[in-house]
Design a protein around this motif. Structure first.
Motif, PDB file in Angstrom:
ATOM      1  N   ALA A  36       0.825  -1.200   0.000  1.00 28.09           N
ATOM      2  CA  ALA A  36       0.000   0.000   0.000  1.00 28.09           C
ATOM      3  C   ALA A  36       0.865   1.258   0.000  1.00 28.09           C
ATOM      4  N   VAL A  37       1.913   1.266   0.815  1.00 27.29           N
ATOM      5  CA  VAL A  37       2.812   2.429   0.865  1.00 27.29           C
ATOM      6  C   VAL A  37       3.521   2.594  -0.477  1.00 27.29           C
ATOM      7  N   PHE A  38       3.982   1.480  -1.067  1.00 23.46           N
ATOM      8  CA  PHE A  38       4.633   1.540  -2.364  1.00 23.46           C
ATOM      9  C   PHE A  38       3.699   2.128  -3.424  1.00 23.46           C
ATOM     10  N   LEU A  39       2.441   1.706  -3.414  1.00 24.61           N
ATOM     11  CA  LEU A  39       1.467   2.233  -4.372  1.00 24.61           C
ATOM     12  C   LEU A  39       1.278   3.732  -4.195  1.00 24.61           C
ATOM     13  N   PHE A  40       1.174   4.196  -2.943  1.00 27.30           N
ATOM     14  CA  PHE A  40       0.979   5.618  -2.711  1.00 27.30           C
ATOM     15  C   PHE A  40       2.217   6.431  -3.072  1.00 27.30           C
ATOM     16  N   VAL A  41       3.402   5.878  -2.883  1.00 28.82           N
ATOM     17  CA  VAL A  41       4.628   6.573  -3.300  1.00 28.82           C
ATOM     18  C   VAL A  41       4.656   6.691  -4.823  1.00 28.82           C
ATOM     19  N   CYS A  42       4.335   5.610  -5.516  1.00 31.47           N
ATOM     20  CA  CYS A  42       4.287   5.657  -6.985  1.00 31.47           C
ATOM     21  C   CYS A  42       3.220   6.633  -7.468  1.00 31.47           C
ATOM     22  N   LEU A  43       2.085   6.648  -6.810  1.00 31.10           N
ATOM     23  CA  LEU A  43       1.025   7.574  -7.163  1.00 31.10           C
ATOM     24  C   LEU A  43       1.482   9.017  -6.988  1.00 31.10           C
ATOM     25  N   GLY A  44       2.157   9.299  -5.881  1.00 28.02           N
ATOM     26  CA  GLY A  44       2.654  10.654  -5.634  1.00 28.02           C
ATOM     27  C   GLY A  44       3.702  11.084  -6.645  1.00 28.02           C
ATOM     28  N   LEU A  45       4.626  10.184  -6.977  1.00 31.69           N
ATOM     29  CA  LEU A  45       5.643  10.506  -7.993  1.00 31.69           C
ATOM     30  C   LEU A  45       5.005  10.739  -9.358  1.00 31.69           C
ATOM     31  N   GLY A  46       4.022   9.922  -9.703  1.00 36.75           N
ATOM     32  CA  GLY A  46       3.327  10.108 -10.977  1.00 36.75           C
ATOM     33  C   GLY A  46       2.596  11.434 -11.035  1.00 36.75           C
ATOM     34  N   TYR A  47       1.961  11.796  -9.940  1.00 44.21           N
ATOM     35  CA  TYR A  47       1.277  13.085  -9.883  1.00 44.21           C
ATOM     36  C   TYR A  47       2.271  14.228 -10.023  1.00 44.21           C
ATOM     37  N   TRP A  48       3.393  14.114  -9.314  1.00 40.57           N
ATOM     38  CA  TRP A  48       4.404  15.171  -9.344  1.00 40.57           C
ATOM     39  C   TRP A  48       4.979  15.342 -10.751  1.00 40.57           C
ATOM     40  N   LEU A  49       5.306  14.229 -11.403  1.00 42.45           N
ATOM     41  CA  LEU A  49       5.837  14.313 -12.763  1.00 42.45           C
ATOM     42  C   LEU A  49       4.789  14.868 -13.731  1.00 42.45           C
ATOM     43  N   GLY A  50       3.552  14.421 -13.587  1.00 41.83           N
ATOM     44  CA  GLY A  50       2.481  14.935 -14.446  1.00 41.83           C
ATOM     45  C   GLY A  50       2.252  16.418 -14.250  1.00 41.83           C
ATOM     46  N   LYS A  51       2.349  16.882 -13.012  1.00 38.49           N
ATOM     47  CA  LYS A  51       2.183  18.314 -12.739  1.00 38.49           C
ATOM     48  C   LYS A  51       3.305  19.110 -13.384  1.00 38.49           C
ATOM     49  N   ARG A  52       4.526  18.580 -13.338  1.00 35.05           N
ATOM     50  CA  ARG A  52       5.654  19.266 -13.982  1.00 35.05           C
ATOM     51  C   ARG A  52       5.429  19.363 -15.488  1.00 35.05           C
ATOM     52  N   LEU A  53       4.913  18.302 -16.085  1.00 36.23           N
ATOM     53  CA  LEU A  53       4.643  18.326 -17.518  1.00 36.23           C
ATOM     54  C   LEU A  53       3.513  19.302 -17.845  1.00 36.23           C
ATOM     55  N   ASP A  54       2.479  19.342 -16.995  1.00 35.39           N
ATOM     56  CA  ASP A  54       1.383  20.282 -17.206  1.00 35.39           C
ATOM     57  C   ASP A  54       1.846  21.721 -17.074  1.00 35.39           C
ATOM     58  N   ASP A  55       2.790  21.962 -16.185  1.00 37.80           N
ATOM     59  CA  ASP A  55       3.320  23.314 -15.998  1.00 37.80           C
ATOM     60  C   ASP A  55       4.360  23.658 -17.059  1.00 37.80           C
ATOM     61  N   GLU A  56       4.553  22.757 -18.024  1.00 35.18           N
ATOM     62  CA  GLU A  56       5.470  22.925 -19.150  1.00 35.18           C
ATOM     63  C   GLU A  56       6.911  23.101 -18.693  1.00 35.18           C
ATOM     64  N   GLN A  57       7.264  22.483 -17.584  1.00 34.84           N
ATOM     65  CA  GLN A  57       8.652  22.496 -17.161  1.00 34.84           C
ATOM     66  C   GLN A  57       9.404  21.368 -17.842  1.00 34.84           C
ATOM     67  N   GLY A  58       8.699  20.318 -18.206  1.00 32.00           N
ATOM     68  CA  GLY A  58       9.274  19.227 -18.971  1.00 32.00           C
ATOM     69  C   GLY A  58      10.229  18.346 -18.188  1.00 32.00           C
ATOM     70  N   LEU A  59      10.492  17.182 -18.759  1.00 31.74           N
ATOM     71  CA  LEU A  59      11.396  16.238 -18.131  1.00 31.74           C
ATOM     72  C   LEU A  59      12.852  16.649 -18.295  1.00 31.74           C
ATOM     73  N   GLY A  60      13.159  17.396 -19.353  1.00 30.93           N
ATOM     74  CA  GLY A  60      14.530  17.879 -19.546  1.00 30.93           C
ATOM     75  C   GLY A  60      14.961  18.808 -18.421  1.00 30.93           C
ATOM     76  N   ALA A  61      14.064  19.695 -18.008  1.00 29.54           N
ATOM     77  CA  ALA A  61      14.376  20.604 -16.901  1.00 29.54           C
ATOM     78  C   ALA A  61      14.539  19.827 -15.604  1.00 29.54           C
ATOM     79  N   LEU A  62      13.716  18.812 -15.423  1.00 31.53           N
ATOM     80  CA  LEU A  62      13.848  17.968 -14.231  1.00 31.53           C
ATOM     81  C   LEU A  62      15.176  17.227 -14.248  1.00 31.53           C
ATOM     82  N   TRP A  63      15.561  16.687 -15.393  1.00 30.75           N
ATOM     83  CA  TRP A  63      16.828  15.963 -15.521  1.00 30.75           C
ATOM     84  C   TRP A  63      18.001  16.880 -15.187  1.00 30.75           C
TER      85      TRP A  63
END
Length: 70
Positions: A36-63
């Protein structure tokens, strides 16, 4: 009488928190605490990455932020 929109405007956090707690409790009972904890951590990371993409910061900026050039 209060409309559904007004109810969720005033109590939306409580409803969402209760539903998340119910879901987490169900996961712990059926799959175990670590799963359950693993699922919620993955869910949080997915949300965070999706929010970065929505804010047009992109994965390159994250890298570049995680691994700055030398």
């Amino acid at each position: 009488m209060e409309t559904l929109y007004e109810f969720f405007t005033r109590h939306g956090g409580k409803v969402l928190g209760s539903l998340l707690g119910l879901f987490f409790g169900w996961l712990v009972l059926t799959r175990g605490l670590l799963a359950a904890v693993f699922l919620f951590v993955c869910l949080g990371l997915g949300y965070w990455l999706g929010k970065r993409l929505d804010d047009e910061q992109g994965l390159g900026a994250l890298w570049r932020q995680l691994f700055p050039p030398r």
